[in-house]
Design an enzyme around this catalytic site. Sequence first.
Site, PDB file in Angstrom:
ATOM      1  N   ASN A 144      -2.578  -2.160   2.297  1.00 30.06           N
ATOM      2  CA  ASN A 144      -1.532  -2.678   1.429  1.00 30.06           C
ATOM      3  C   ASN A 144      -0.908  -1.500   0.685  1.00 30.06           C
ATOM      4  O   ASN A 144      -1.600  -0.755  -0.010  1.00 30.06           O
ATOM      5  CB  ASN A 144      -2.104  -3.691   0.434  1.00 30.06           C
ATOM      6  CG  ASN A 144      -1.028  -4.458  -0.295  1.00 30.06           C
ATOM      7  OD1 ASN A 144      -0.024  -3.897  -0.719  1.00 30.06           O
ATOM      8  ND2 ASN A 144      -1.239  -5.762  -0.449  1.00 30.06           N
ATOM      9  N   ASP A 163      -6.833 -10.245   5.847  1.00 24.80           N
ATOM     10  CA  ASP A 163      -6.389 -10.130   4.458  1.00 24.80           C
ATOM     11  C   ASP A 163      -6.249  -8.651   4.117  1.00 24.80           C
ATOM     12  O   ASP A 163      -7.188  -8.003   3.665  1.00 24.80           O
ATOM     13  CB  ASP A 163      -7.396 -10.821   3.540  1.00 24.80           C
ATOM     14  CG  ASP A 163      -6.905 -10.939   2.102  1.00 24.80           C
ATOM     15  OD1 ASP A 163      -5.836 -10.389   1.806  1.00 24.80           O
ATOM     16  OD2 ASP A 163      -7.589 -11.581   1.290  1.00 24.80           O
ATOM     17  N   HIS A 213       0.116 -13.966  -3.026  1.00 20.11           N
ATOM     18  CA  HIS A 213      -0.509 -13.089  -2.037  1.00 20.11           C
ATOM     19  C   HIS A 213      -0.451 -13.764  -0.670  1.00 20.11           C
ATOM     20  O   HIS A 213      -0.619 -14.982  -0.558  1.00 20.11           O
ATOM     21  CB  HIS A 213      -1.968 -12.832  -2.438  1.00 20.11           C
ATOM     22  CG  HIS A 213      -2.716 -11.950  -1.486  1.00 20.11           C
ATOM     23  ND1 HIS A 213      -2.351 -10.644  -1.237  1.00 20.11           N
ATOM     24  CD2 HIS A 213      -3.804 -12.191  -0.703  1.00 20.11           C
ATOM     25  CE1 HIS A 213      -3.182 -10.111  -0.351  1.00 20.11           C
ATOM     26  NE2 HIS A 213      -4.072 -11.038  -0.018  1.00 20.11           N
ATOM     27  N   CYS A 220       1.510  -7.309   1.456  1.00 17.90           N
ATOM     28  CA  CYS A 220       0.613  -8.253   2.124  1.00 17.90           C
ATOM     29  C   CYS A 220       1.395  -9.199   3.037  1.00 17.90           C
ATOM     30  O   CYS A 220       0.893  -9.618   4.084  1.00 17.90           O
ATOM     31  CB  CYS A 220      -0.191  -9.057   1.100  1.00 17.90           C
ATOM     32  SG  CYS A 220       0.825  -9.866  -0.161  1.00 17.90           S
TER      33      CYS A 220
END
Length: 510
Positions: free
Chosen positions: A191, A474, A457, A196
């Site tokens: 990131n 993630d 997010h 994201c």
Amino acid sequence: VRGDWSSKDSPEVGGGRGYLNEPCTKDRLPPVAEHEVEMIVPDALSFPVAGPTRSESKIVGNFRFRILVFPSGTQSSGGQQVSAFVEADPLENLDPRWIFHGVKYQITVVNWLDYRRSVTKSDTWTFSKDGIDRGWHDMVKTMELSPDTGWLGPDSSLCLRASCYVRQADSINVSADYNTKKETGYVGLKNHGATCYMNGLLQSLFHVGEFRRIVYAIESEEAPECGKKEDPVDVSKGDIDGDGSAPPLIQALQNVFYKLQTSDQAVNCRELMKSFGWDTMDAFTQHDAQELNRILCDRLEEQMKGTPMDGSIKRLFCGEMENYIECIDVDYKSRRNETFYDIQLNIKGERGQYHANIEESLRDFTSEETLEGDNLYEAEGHGKQRAKKGIRFLSFPPVLNLQLKRFHFDLEKMDMVKLNNRFEFYRELNLSPFAPNAGSYVLYAVVVHSGDVNSGHYYAHIKPHLNSGWFKFDDDSVTPCSEYAAVEDNYGGSDLQVVEYFARSPWELR
């Protein structure tokens, strides 16, 4: 007591069965809720100290739990108190490292004669294999257990209720030495500030094998940077600005995809972001994933024009629909075909109704509108006419991208809001009712936004192969996840809360 009631369902005041003297016995309690379990322990006094018994299990989301009770207490309580716990009873298909974060739980020992005297305790706990139960050693004194006190009912039975509020599905409890590539075979993306949304999109595209083949097949001035090590990333400095000119988009994307396949650590996207013309400020600004997807596909198509790969992106992601207006009373039709790379589905319809699932939203998308009254259609050569107006799907692409419009402009608030209403989507979607020979589609990726309109997010749940399990991507973390966590847990909607209702009267509980 003063006051008048006109409803026939109102309580009577005084005498007989008025609400002031209505008994609060156990049988006046409401039925057990969906997220609640009740346990009756007959002959409760027969249990030895530290002698356990368990209730039947209840599933909330994909968290299965039960009541664990020691009617004569645990060794820790010295046999002085009834001890009761919520015990996780994990489903068989969960990863052995399962963990449920922040589960709110409540346990009640019910008083049979007056449930308002019941003892209720609640708390929050993260359940895992190493922390499989949680509760209290001191619920009710064992010396008080008798029918006269109300703690024992028929057959000297003890009654307990427990409920759980599970905020999110299972995840896995990773250790400090967890190796993403070794554990899953995949690596994540770093990131670079607020990227994201881009990471979730890139991972979902990368795991479309045909898209990956197309990207690799496009001729680039330079080959992917085979074997080049990742440079350290300083997120605090944005890590986009730096020496060197921006590479062509296709070369940058090829490099990212190559490293996703070969690297043992999370891949950075600095060169790809430079190829978009982004600077440090863009890295810390969350853009729209759908918009980025369109920009990416458009630019790839531009670079493929005149090459053997020309049209490949369109054949993979592009479908066709028809906008039509057909007059009812005269033979006149107006039709216009257009292509689409994604379908934007309403969660909330134009008339204010909420859709329950993809099929409902698609039916709304293709519903016909009748133009009549003050809204007659001006048909060329026929003047104003009654007509039917709508959209028909002509074909769907091999890979179908559905965008759920959870961000909605609220006319009352005059502002954008996020719709968190429950909206279901399924592992297999039959589109035959919506287009000729459309067939069925299998779900392979779910890109999730958590948070509200102003902040949040993105992450992605992806099933890389038909016969594989699901994984959660993630940013730089990649972990196995359950199918429930990937699908049902992302339907939205309101979860059942833990409620302490034992202090209410029977009238209030109706």
